[in-house]
Design an enzyme around this catalytic site. Structure first.
Site, mmCIF file in Angstrom:
data_model
loop_
_atom_site.group_PDB
_atom_site.id
_atom_site.type_symbol
_atom_site.label_atom_id
_atom_site.label_comp_id
_atom_site.label_asym_id
_atom_site.label_seq_id
_atom_site.Cartn_x
_atom_site.Cartn_y
_atom_site.Cartn_z
ATOM 1 N N LYS A 22 0.836 -1.210 0.000
ATOM 2 C CA LYS A 22 0.000 0.000 0.000
ATOM 3 C C LYS A 22 0.870 1.260 0.000
ATOM 4 O O LYS A 22 0.657 2.180 -0.787
ATOM 5 C CB LYS A 22 -0.882 -0.013 1.259
ATOM 6 C CG LYS A 22 -1.450 1.332 1.654
ATOM 7 C CD LYS A 22 -2.288 1.262 2.908
ATOM 8 C CE LYS A 22 -1.549 1.443 4.210
ATOM 9 N NZ LYS A 22 -1.212 2.823 4.593
ATOM 10 N N ASN A 23 1.876 1.260 0.884
ATOM 11 C CA ASN A 23 2.650 2.488 1.070
ATOM 12 C C ASN A 23 3.604 2.766 -0.088
ATOM 13 O O ASN A 23 4.195 3.841 -0.173
ATOM 14 C CB ASN A 23 3.388 2.448 2.414
ATOM 15 C CG ASN A 23 2.402 2.545 3.571
ATOM 16 O OD1 ASN A 23 1.227 2.864 3.355
ATOM 17 N ND2 ASN A 23 2.860 2.270 4.784
ATOM 18 N N ARG A 92 -3.819 10.442 4.643
ATOM 19 C CA ARG A 92 -2.712 11.400 4.622
ATOM 20 C C ARG A 92 -1.847 11.293 3.371
ATOM 21 O O ARG A 92 -1.263 12.268 2.930
ATOM 22 C CB ARG A 92 -1.848 11.215 5.853
ATOM 23 C CG ARG A 92 -2.561 11.613 7.111
ATOM 24 C CD ARG A 92 -1.644 11.492 8.280
ATOM 25 N NE ARG A 92 -0.432 12.264 8.066
ATOM 26 C CZ ARG A 92 -0.330 13.571 8.296
ATOM 27 N NH1 ARG A 92 -1.352 14.236 8.772
ATOM 28 N NH2 ARG A 92 0.806 14.198 8.063
ATOM 29 N N CYS A 116 -4.787 12.692 13.230
ATOM 30 C CA CYS A 116 -4.948 11.281 12.930
ATOM 31 C C CYS A 116 -4.863 10.538 14.260
ATOM 32 O O CYS A 116 -4.177 10.994 15.175
ATOM 33 C CB CYS A 116 -3.807 10.926 11.994
ATOM 34 S SG CYS A 116 -3.422 9.223 11.843
ATOM 35 N N ARG A 121 1.083 14.070 13.435
ATOM 36 C CA ARG A 121 1.461 13.913 12.025
ATOM 37 C C ARG A 121 1.433 15.228 11.215
ATOM 38 O O ARG A 121 0.602 15.396 10.321
ATOM 39 C CB ARG A 121 0.600 12.838 11.360
ATOM 40 C CG ARG A 121 0.718 11.503 12.058
ATOM 41 C CD ARG A 121 0.015 10.396 11.318
ATOM 42 N NE ARG A 121 0.780 9.929 10.168
ATOM 43 C CZ ARG A 121 0.313 9.016 9.329
ATOM 44 N NH1 ARG A 121 -0.885 8.516 9.483
ATOM 45 N NH2 ARG A 121 1.048 8.608 8.320
ATOM 46 N N ASP A 307 4.936 0.354 11.986
ATOM 47 C CA ASP A 307 3.707 -0.262 11.465
ATOM 48 C C ASP A 307 3.539 -1.715 11.913
ATOM 49 O O ASP A 307 2.521 -2.345 11.610
ATOM 50 C CB ASP A 307 3.679 -0.173 9.925
ATOM 51 C CG ASP A 307 3.536 1.255 9.442
ATOM 52 O OD1 ASP A 307 3.144 2.114 10.256
ATOM 53 O OD2 ASP A 307 3.823 1.517 8.264
ATOM 54 N N ARG A 399 -8.400 -0.726 4.977
ATOM 55 C CA ARG A 399 -7.559 0.326 4.389
ATOM 56 C C ARG A 399 -6.186 -0.227 4.018
ATOM 57 O O ARG A 399 -5.518 0.324 3.150
ATOM 58 C CB ARG A 399 -7.342 1.462 5.408
ATOM 59 C CG ARG A 399 -8.573 2.261 5.693
ATOM 60 C CD ARG A 399 -8.233 3.447 6.542
ATOM 61 N NE ARG A 399 -7.216 4.274 5.870
ATOM 62 C CZ ARG A 399 -6.633 5.314 6.407
ATOM 63 N NH1 ARG A 399 -6.949 5.701 7.616
ATOM 64 N NH2 ARG A 399 -5.728 6.004 5.743
HETATM 65 N N1 EPU Z 1 6.824 14.106 10.656
HETATM 66 C C1 EPU Z 1 7.032 15.425 10.958
HETATM 67 N N2 EPU Z 1 6.846 16.344 9.960
HETATM 68 C C2 EPU Z 1 6.483 15.993 8.692
HETATM 69 C C3 EPU Z 1 6.288 14.632 8.395
HETATM 70 C C4 EPU Z 1 6.487 13.720 9.410
HETATM 71 O O1 EPU Z 1 7.351 15.774 12.082
HETATM 72 O O2 EPU Z 1 6.355 16.873 7.853
HETATM 73 C C5 EPU Z 1 7.002 13.109 11.710
HETATM 74 C C6 EPU Z 1 5.762 12.271 11.942
HETATM 75 O O3 EPU Z 1 4.824 12.931 12.779
HETATM 76 C C7 EPU Z 1 6.352 11.023 12.546
HETATM 77 C C8 EPU Z 1 7.668 10.880 11.804
HETATM 78 O O4 EPU Z 1 7.961 12.175 11.287
HETATM 79 O O5 EPU Z 1 6.617 11.227 13.905
HETATM 80 C C9 EPU Z 1 7.661 9.894 10.686
HETATM 81 O O6 EPU Z 1 6.534 10.095 9.857
HETATM 82 P P1 EPU Z 1 6.581 9.884 8.307
HETATM 83 O O7 EPU Z 1 6.458 11.193 7.612
HETATM 84 O O8 EPU Z 1 7.719 9.012 7.916
HETATM 85 O O9 EPU Z 1 5.222 9.126 8.064
HETATM 86 P P2 EPU Z 1 4.427 9.190 6.742
HETATM 87 O O10 EPU Z 1 5.364 9.294 5.622
HETATM 88 O O11 EPU Z 1 3.327 10.190 6.856
HETATM 89 C C10 EPU Z 1 4.462 6.645 6.169
HETATM 90 C C11 EPU Z 1 3.454 5.531 6.112
HETATM 91 C C12 EPU Z 1 2.986 5.196 7.510
HETATM 92 C C13 EPU Z 1 4.193 4.792 8.346
HETATM 93 C C14 EPU Z 1 5.255 5.916 8.336
HETATM 94 C C15 EPU Z 1 6.524 5.556 9.054
HETATM 95 C C16 EPU Z 1 2.413 5.876 3.963
HETATM 96 C C17 EPU Z 1 1.191 6.145 3.181
HETATM 97 N N3 EPU Z 1 2.332 5.932 5.292
HETATM 98 O O12 EPU Z 1 3.760 7.753 6.736
HETATM 99 O O13 EPU Z 1 2.117 4.078 7.378
HETATM 100 O O14 EPU Z 1 3.815 4.545 9.674
HETATM 101 O O15 EPU Z 1 5.568 6.258 6.971
HETATM 102 O O16 EPU Z 1 7.110 4.445 8.483
HETATM 103 O O17 EPU Z 1 3.432 5.554 3.393
HETATM 104 C C18 EPU Z 1 0.462 2.585 8.024
HETATM 105 O O18 EPU Z 1 0.652 1.998 6.934
HETATM 106 O O19 EPU Z 1 -0.235 2.085 8.949
HETATM 107 C C19 EPU Z 1 1.077 3.889 8.230
HETATM 108 C C20 EPU Z 1 0.676 4.728 9.162
#
Ligand code: EPU
Length: 419
Positions: A22-23, A92, A116, A121, A307, A399
């Protein structure tokens, strides 16, 4: 709303086929906004998040056919640049359309995704990256307005308080591929999903090197073309089924998996005293012994993935002693704790730390799914518990897990989906 009824305490057997990630699929779908040519994406899981992204791309001028894991994406209107709140708020990853729209059209208006259940996030790192490329950003009435006559490229440090960001790395990478000069992203996320996206962008004609390391270099190109790309397998689904296998003391085999994407998990199983063997594309649970308690900290790749934290917490309830789980990526991702405790677990949470007292025999109960991975933890608990577990609100599960009930049934679980 569907619920899942599980009659637990049964052994599973056989093989489970893991679906596409998915990701990985979601940002790759967003990348199609960088071209007007036809794009074909295969190994796409049939999940509600994928259907949400289809709707969003359609609202941005794409025409999409989705059949048997294959997405065919054509362009009918290449000027649309507004991603509305009603589509972005549910997922997101929708925010990832901003980078490609900004890169190709020089402007985008994308709703901010908001909070969320797993934590705050924010998207500050995405915005920092776009600004470093030369975009002007305004936040007005819940929308992010991005504009640039030309994106000039540049050197960007993309680390935040919680380390690297997967989607910010992907989003900025997509904006930078058509920039005027070279872009370097430092403290880039190293997740396999970032590598998959970079490989796909390179098929489109981009010049990206270093994906999979903390320093990614993007050299400019003028135009991107259509592509055919096969999405990588879902390492989180694979890890989830491995946890289910150990929890039910079942020698199951996971097929369609890259063991290299799960090194932290496989190493942890060794510490837990479990015998697991892996080949190029499969992992087999060979011998299940008493589960040793362990200490886990979730970390960006190649560390133990956040995850899988919830699913492993359910597993550690069965360990022979006390385990400690520290959530370093989303310090509030503990919605599963009270529900697991209702099933007989003994977990104490203190901030980003959870202490899990093992040696529990879980009991079936009525529980509430709260987010995707918390739901998967409850499925694991239900499979190992004595009696009947009813998990409400399983749309969370849909999801991120493609036909999970069918896959579990095929392994011999007593699982029933009801309206
Ligand atoms: N963060 C910030 N600022 C930002 C972006 C992120 O502070 O602008 C923080 C987040 O709050 C968190 C950390 O950085 O504490 C890491 O977040 P990240 O941005 O890596 O998460 P994401 O890219 O929004 C993806 C996956 C998530 C997974 C995370 C971490 C997708 C669609 N989602 O989210 O997947 O947990 O990376 O590996 O790729 C899931 O599949 O259940 C899921 C939540």
């Amino acid at each position: 709303m569907d619920k899942l009824i599980i009659r637990g305490d049964r052994k599973l057997s056989g093989e489970v086929l893991i679906s596409g990630s998915k990701n990985s699929a979601l940002p790759i779908m967003a990348a199609t906004l960088l071209t007007e040519e036809r794009c074909v994406i295969t190994n796409v899981p049939s999940l509600s998040d994928v259907h949400t992204m289809i709707k969003l791309l359609e609202s941005l001028g794409k025409k999409i056919i989705f059949e048997q894991g294959r997405l065919i994406i054509d362009t009918v209107d290449s000027k649309k640049h507004v991603a509305h709140y009603k589509l972005v708020r549910t997922m997101r990853a929708s925010f990832c359309v901003l980078g490609p729209l900004l890169g190709r059209l020089g402007k985008a208006k994308v709703s901010l995704p908001g909070g969320c259940v797993i934590g705050v996030r924010p998207v500050d790192l995405h915005i920092k990256g776009f600004m470093a490329l030369g975009a002007k950003i305004k936040i007005k009435q819940g929308y992010c307005y991005a504009e640039a006559d030309t994106l000039h490229g540049g050197e960007i440090f993309l680390g935040g308080a919680f380390g690297s960001s997967v989607l910010a790395t992907g989003n900025v990478m997509m904006a930078a591929v058509l920039a005027k000069d070279r872009t370097i992203i430092d403290f880039a996320a190293c997740e396999p999903e970032v590598v998959d996206l970079a490989e796909c962008l390179n098929k489109m004609g981009a010049k990206i090197t270093g994906a999979g390391t903390p320093r990614i270099t993007i050299d400019p190109v003028k135009k991107l073309k259509g592509f055919t790309h096969n999405v990588i397998y879902d390492r989180i689904e694979a890890g989830t089924f491995l946890a289910f296998g150990i929890m039910t003391r079942s020698n199951i085999t996971i097929k369609n998996v890259s063991p290299n994407h799960l090194l932290a998990v496989l190493d942890l199983f060794k510490t837990m005293n479990q015998e697991i063997s892996s080949s190029k594309d499969s992992i087999k649970i060979k011998k299940i012994r008493n589960i040793n308690p362990v200490d886990i900290s979730t970390l960006p790749f190649p560390g133990f993935p956040t995850d899988l934290q919830a699913q492993f917490m359910a597993l550690l309830c069965l360990a022979k002693g006390i385990s400690v789980v520290t959530e370093k990526v989303y310090p509030d991702r503990f919605m599963h704790v009270p529900e697991l405790n209702r099933m007989g677990a003994h977990i104490i949470r203190n901030g980003e730390i959870a202490i899990i007292k093992g040696n529990r025999v879980l009991q079936g109960a009525e529980v509430m799914a709260s987010d995707l991975r918390a739901s998967a933890a409850l499925v694991g608990a239900g499979l190992s518990a004595k009696g009947k577990t009813t998990i409400h609100r399983i749309y969370h599960l849909d999801r991120g897990y493609d036909k999970i009930d069918m896959k579990l049934k095929k392994l011999g679980a007593d699982v029933e989906r009801k309206k």
